[in-house]
Design an enzyme around this catalytic site. Sequence first.
Site, mmCIF file in Angstrom:
data_model
loop_
_atom_site.group_PDB
_atom_site.id
_atom_site.type_symbol
_atom_site.label_atom_id
_atom_site.label_comp_id
_atom_site.label_asym_id
_atom_site.label_seq_id
_atom_site.Cartn_x
_atom_site.Cartn_y
_atom_site.Cartn_z
ATOM 1 N N ARG A 69 11.592 -11.814 -56.809
ATOM 2 C CA ARG A 69 10.720 -12.585 -55.915
ATOM 3 C C ARG A 69 10.899 -12.116 -54.483
ATOM 4 N NH1 ARG A 69 14.224 -15.325 -53.028
ATOM 5 N NH2 ARG A 69 16.092 -16.230 -53.995
ATOM 6 N N GLY A 70 9.999 -12.554 -53.627
ATOM 7 C CA GLY A 70 10.184 -12.319 -52.208
ATOM 8 C C GLY A 70 11.279 -13.218 -51.661
ATOM 9 N N GLY A 71 11.707 -12.911 -50.470
ATOM 10 C CA GLY A 71 12.671 -13.780 -49.808
ATOM 11 C C GLY A 71 14.105 -13.334 -49.956
ATOM 12 N N GLU A 72 14.982 -14.192 -49.514
ATOM 13 C CA GLU A 72 16.405 -13.914 -49.397
ATOM 14 C C GLU A 72 17.189 -14.679 -50.465
ATOM 15 O OE1 GLU A 72 19.339 -13.148 -48.305
ATOM 16 O OE2 GLU A 72 19.064 -11.580 -46.809
ATOM 17 N N TYR A 75 19.900 -21.293 -53.440
ATOM 18 C CA TYR A 75 20.694 -21.955 -54.478
ATOM 19 C C TYR A 75 19.785 -22.845 -55.309
ATOM 20 C CZ TYR A 75 23.681 -25.571 -56.545
ATOM 21 O OH TYR A 75 24.277 -26.456 -57.421
ATOM 22 N N HIS A 76 20.000 -22.832 -56.616
ATOM 23 C CA HIS A 76 19.365 -23.800 -57.513
ATOM 24 C C HIS A 76 20.461 -24.563 -58.240
ATOM 25 C CE1 HIS A 76 15.506 -22.043 -56.779
ATOM 26 N NE2 HIS A 76 15.814 -20.887 -57.346
ATOM 27 N N CYS A 177 18.120 -18.402 -47.012
ATOM 28 C CA CYS A 177 16.994 -17.538 -46.624
ATOM 29 C C CYS A 177 17.407 -16.503 -45.583
ATOM 30 C CB CYS A 177 15.822 -18.375 -46.128
ATOM 31 S SG CYS A 177 15.261 -19.575 -47.343
#
Length: 214
Positions: A69-72, A75-76, A177
Amino acid sequence: MTVLVKHLGVVDYVSTYEVMRAFTKERNSTTPDEIWILEHPPVFTLGLAGDAGNLHSPSNQIPLVQVDRGGEITYHGPGQIVVYLLLDLKRLGIFVKELVSRIEQALINTLADFGLVAERRSGAPGIYVSLQPGISPEWIGAKVAALGLKVSKSCSYHGLALNVATDLEAFGRIHPCGYEGLKTVDMQTLGIKDNIDTISQRLLEHLQKQLMPT
């Protein structure tokens, strides 16, 4: 075309990631869109623009997974609503920038339903707590929801995460992020006591209004 909504409960990150990639690779112009609503066991994920150094305090208990995915880094974990949007953007007539804007608006509207004022931030996808009565100053500007998408063959996957009653200590192990010092908050800390299923349903309704208007 009908959208298939799947409530998956708590599911492993890696296996879910592999399934949504395969779904997107194999779909065609007649494949119905799907929305998956779920939670994950604790996991850090690092996007294409990510720097592993932004996991500044690694945990032996929480794996780090590199994703497309895009981004940095984010946490999930339990207590966080994750929504994966498996959409044919060409069929919907939506470009990626518009998709992001509509997702953000759905999140803003959901939070408003529970009495919270939130906003976008230019150049930093996600939703942030606005100045408002009754909220401690330390949480003004904190991130309450994150977005990360991938588009392949004009079809999206990955999606968004809304912090409801999340382990905020885990966010303290990363620069969310990629922004050092960025605070992350959840709805429970902001005084919202509604259960995650109630909030998930409201979020789904707003996403459907934004993405599939009648």
